[in-house]
Design an enzyme around this catalytic site. Structure first.
Site, PDB file in Angstrom:
ATOM      1  N   CYS A   1     -43.788 104.845 -92.372  1.00 22.47           N
ATOM      2  CA  CYS A   1     -44.346 106.112 -91.862  1.00 22.47           C
ATOM      3  C   CYS A   1     -44.128 107.282 -92.820  1.00 22.47           C
ATOM      4  O   CYS A   1     -44.797 108.310 -92.698  1.00 22.47           O
ATOM      5  CB  CYS A   1     -43.753 106.439 -90.498  1.00 22.47           C
ATOM      6  SG  CYS A   1     -44.094 105.186 -89.268  1.00 22.47           S
TER       7      CYS A   1
ATOM      8  N   HIS B   1     -44.568 114.264 -88.925  1.00 23.48           N
ATOM      9  CA  HIS B   1     -45.008 112.896 -88.631  1.00 23.48           C
ATOM     10  C   HIS B   1     -45.227 112.775 -87.127  1.00 23.48           C
ATOM     11  O   HIS B   1     -44.415 113.244 -86.329  1.00 23.48           O
ATOM     12  CB  HIS B   1     -43.927 111.918 -89.102  1.00 23.48           C
ATOM     13  CG  HIS B   1     -44.189 110.508 -88.693  1.00 23.48           C
ATOM     14  ND1 HIS B   1     -45.432 109.922 -88.824  1.00 23.48           N
ATOM     15  CD2 HIS B   1     -43.378 109.567 -88.138  1.00 23.48           C
ATOM     16  CE1 HIS B   1     -45.365 108.678 -88.369  1.00 23.48           C
ATOM     17  NE2 HIS B   1     -44.136 108.447 -87.950  1.00 23.48           N
TER      18      HIS B   1
ATOM     19  N   ASN C   1     -48.912 106.842 -83.079  1.00 19.15           N
ATOM     20  CA  ASN C   1     -48.265 106.880 -84.393  1.00 19.15           C
ATOM     21  C   ASN C   1     -49.096 106.028 -85.365  1.00 19.15           C
ATOM     22  O   ASN C   1     -49.125 104.807 -85.246  1.00 19.15           O
ATOM     23  CB  ASN C   1     -46.844 106.337 -84.248  1.00 19.15           C
ATOM     24  CG  ASN C   1     -46.081 106.311 -85.564  1.00 19.15           C
ATOM     25  OD1 ASN C   1     -46.650 106.566 -86.628  1.00 19.15           O
ATOM     26  ND2 ASN C   1     -44.800 105.999 -85.484  1.00 19.15           N
TER      27      ASN C   1
HETATM   28  O1  UT7 Z   1     -41.909 106.393 -87.179  1.00 18.76           O
HETATM   29  C1  UT7 Z   1     -40.894 106.028 -86.302  1.00 18.76           C
HETATM   30  C2  UT7 Z   1     -41.481 105.118 -85.257  1.00 18.76           C
HETATM   31  N1  UT7 Z   1     -40.746 104.919 -84.060  1.00 18.76           N
HETATM   32  C3  UT7 Z   1     -40.467 105.880 -83.159  1.00 18.76           C
HETATM   33  O2  UT7 Z   1     -40.746 107.041 -83.324  1.00 18.76           O
HETATM   34  C4  UT7 Z   1     -39.785 105.468 -81.882  1.00 18.76           C
HETATM   35  C5  UT7 Z   1     -38.621 106.331 -81.529  1.00 18.76           C
HETATM   36  N2  UT7 Z   1     -38.129 105.992 -80.194  1.00 18.76           N
HETATM   37  C6  UT7 Z   1     -38.759 106.399 -79.097  1.00 18.76           C
HETATM   38  O3  UT7 Z   1     -39.740 107.108 -79.168  1.00 18.76           O
HETATM   39  C7  UT7 Z   1     -38.191 106.000 -77.757  1.00 18.76           C
HETATM   40  O4  UT7 Z   1     -36.948 105.383 -77.962  1.00 18.76           O
HETATM   41  C8  UT7 Z   1     -39.130 105.044 -76.960  1.00 18.76           C
HETATM   42  C9  UT7 Z   1     -40.353 105.817 -76.524  1.00 18.76           C
HETATM   43  C10 UT7 Z   1     -39.541 103.861 -77.810  1.00 18.76           C
HETATM   44  C11 UT7 Z   1     -38.418 104.554 -75.733  1.00 18.76           C
HETATM   45  O5  UT7 Z   1     -37.991 105.618 -74.924  1.00 18.76           O
HETATM   46  P1  UT7 Z   1     -36.513 105.654 -74.331  1.00 18.76           P
HETATM   47  O6  UT7 Z   1     -36.444 106.854 -73.504  1.00 18.76           O
HETATM   48  O7  UT7 Z   1     -35.573 105.532 -75.518  1.00 18.76           O
HETATM   49  O8  UT7 Z   1     -36.502 104.367 -73.425  1.00 18.76           O
HETATM   50  P2  UT7 Z   1     -35.576 103.069 -73.517  1.00 18.76           P
HETATM   51  O9  UT7 Z   1     -35.901 102.266 -74.713  1.00 18.76           O
HETATM   52  O10 UT7 Z   1     -34.144 103.507 -73.323  1.00 18.76           O
HETATM   53  O11 UT7 Z   1     -36.039 102.277 -72.260  1.00 18.76           O
HETATM   54  C12 UT7 Z   1     -35.904 102.807 -70.932  1.00 18.76           C
HETATM   55  C13 UT7 Z   1     -36.541 101.841 -69.964  1.00 18.76           C
HETATM   56  C14 UT7 Z   1     -36.108 100.384 -70.163  1.00 18.76           C
HETATM   57  O12 UT7 Z   1     -36.007  99.791 -68.885  1.00 18.76           O
HETATM   58  P3  UT7 Z   1     -34.578  99.600 -68.193  1.00 18.76           P
HETATM   59  O13 UT7 Z   1     -33.798  98.727 -69.136  1.00 18.76           O
HETATM   60  O14 UT7 Z   1     -34.023 100.969 -68.054  1.00 18.76           O
HETATM   61  O15 UT7 Z   1     -34.941  98.929 -66.909  1.00 18.76           O
HETATM   62  C15 UT7 Z   1     -37.261  99.770 -70.906  1.00 18.76           C
HETATM   63  O16 UT7 Z   1     -37.382  98.394 -70.682  1.00 18.76           O
HETATM   64  O17 UT7 Z   1     -37.959 101.854 -70.157  1.00 18.76           O
HETATM   65  C16 UT7 Z   1     -38.432 100.498 -70.309  1.00 18.76           C
HETATM   66  N3  UT7 Z   1     -39.607 100.501 -71.146  1.00 18.76           N
HETATM   67  C17 UT7 Z   1     -40.839 100.709 -70.652  1.00 18.76           C
HETATM   68  N4  UT7 Z   1     -41.284 100.913 -69.416  1.00 18.76           N
HETATM   69  C18 UT7 Z   1     -42.616 101.086 -69.249  1.00 18.76           C
HETATM   70  C19 UT7 Z   1     -39.690 100.348 -72.482  1.00 18.76           C
HETATM   71  N5  UT7 Z   1     -40.955 100.426 -72.877  1.00 18.76           N
HETATM   72  C20 UT7 Z   1     -41.695 100.645 -71.768  1.00 18.76           C
HETATM   73  C21 UT7 Z   1     -43.061 100.825 -71.533  1.00 18.76           C
HETATM   74  N6  UT7 Z   1     -43.479 101.059 -70.270  1.00 18.76           N
HETATM   75  N7  UT7 Z   1     -43.983 100.833 -72.511  1.00 18.76           N
END
Ligand code: UT7
Length: 325
Positions: free
Chosen positions: A119, A252, A282
């Protein structure tokens, strides 16, 4: 190779962008994985992303964006004496997509190569092109960020497939006595190689390991906000500038929460931040040039304004560029 004056600024004289026709909304993704619009919008700000057509390649998209940038720059392809293309999703393992693009455009003879910094690729490529121009080794450079990122997504992994999209953005840089890019700031830390990776490799004609994006979202999020704030402060300090002297902050486009947390830390009001993440997702190396191109073409970014671009991606790699448009 062109041998011009040393010490010239590299100035952006044209921008271009391209997004594939097919749009995948959050409602469409709800039919593919267990997710919902509310979760995606709340955690990322993303409402939709563009997805390349089955026969559409990274080079196809790069060509559209490049031709648009050349047109704005009022340049012919033969005026270009350097092509740098940032991508994580090249058409082939080799030759580089930059060489494929060079053939399409017809700027035969100009050096052409790809940059792989995921990225951050466009910010890396822009930095390299600026050094060529500053040292008198190039007069007009075409810098492109292009991705068919959808092809390295596991469409069963809801943690990653909702985040990314495809597209391309491009700029033409020209040597100029007027500023121009003021400063560039690149960093990398390979110790974080595993928090965002496509770990596979081609061996004996087969992919060994995973061909899909694997990400530890929480770690990436924390790392991104910390390093992006630092690198933006570094760029401002180098130029003795305060945040209020920047006309447009063009970050970004990974996640609205990362963008707003970084802007808040740096005291950039959101009215001065260009965001496209809700519409594009993204697009990796394409995200910054696509956002720049949109803000230029809708009249927000004007000649003479000061812009701060930043990006972060797998590697980990990150960087910033401060420039007068
Ligand atoms: O260029 C760099 C590229 N990458 C990024 O910019 C990603 C950076 N990270 C993020 O943006 C965030 O960490 C995410 C958006 C990917 C995730 O958000 P979060 O608030 O960190 O959520 P999490 O990973 O802690 O997950 C929370 C819950 C989990 O469920 P449980 O374990 O609490 O039951 C996940 O399984 O959300 C669940 N989850 C989803 N639910 C619905 C994860 N992905 C999804 C989804 N839809 N797409």
């Amino acid at each position: 190779m062109y041998q011009g004056k040393e010490g010239q600024y590299a100035k952006i004289i044209g921008t271009g962008g391209y997004l594939p026709e097919k749009i995948l909304t959050n409602a469409d993704i709800e039919k593919i994985v267990d997710t919902n619009d509310e979760w995606i919008v709340e955690r990322t700000g993303i409402k939709q992303r563009h997805i390349a057509g089955e026969n559409e390649s990274t080079c196809d998209m790069a060509e559209h964006a490049a031709r648009q940038a050349l047109e704005m720059a009022q340049c012919q392809p033969e005026d270009i004496d350097l092509i740098i293309l940032a991508t994580t999703t090249p058409d082939r393992i080799y030759p580089s997509t930059a060489c494929l693009l060079q053939e399409r455009l017809g700027c035969i003879g100009a050096p052409a190569f790809d940059v792989q910094a995921v990225c951050s690729g466009f910010v890396y490529a822009l930095t390299i092109a600026e050094k060529f121009i500053k040292t008198g080794s190039a007069k007009r450079a075409l810098v492109v960020g292009a991705e068919t990122y959808s092809r390295i997504l596991d469409w069963k992994d809801r943690g990653t497939c909702v985040l990314f999209g495809d597209g391309a953005g491009a700029v033409v840089l020209e040597a100029s006595a007027e500023p121009g890019i003021f400063s560039t700031h690149l960093h990398a830390d390979g110790r974080h190689k595993d928090i965002l990776t496509v770990g596979g490799q081609v061996n004996q004609g087969e992919i060994v390991g995973s061909g899909f994006t694997v990400m530890n979202g929480t770690e990436v999020f924390k790392f991104a906000v910390t390093q992006l704030s630092k690198v933006v402060k570094e760029a401002l300090a180098e130029n003795n500038m305060q945040a209020d002297e920047i006309d447009w902050f063009i970050p970004h486009q990974a996640n609205m929460r990362i963008i707003s947390a970084t802007a808040k830390k740096l005291h950039f009001p959101m009215e001065k931040v260009v965001t496209t993440v809700s519409e594009h997702g993204n697009t990796s190396a394409a995200s910054v040039p696509l956002a720049l191109n949109i803000a230029v073409r809708d009249g927000r970014v004007k000649k003479g304004q000061t812009l701060l671009l930043e990006a972060i991606g797998g590697g980990f790699t990150w960087g910033a560029v401060l420039l007068k448009f």
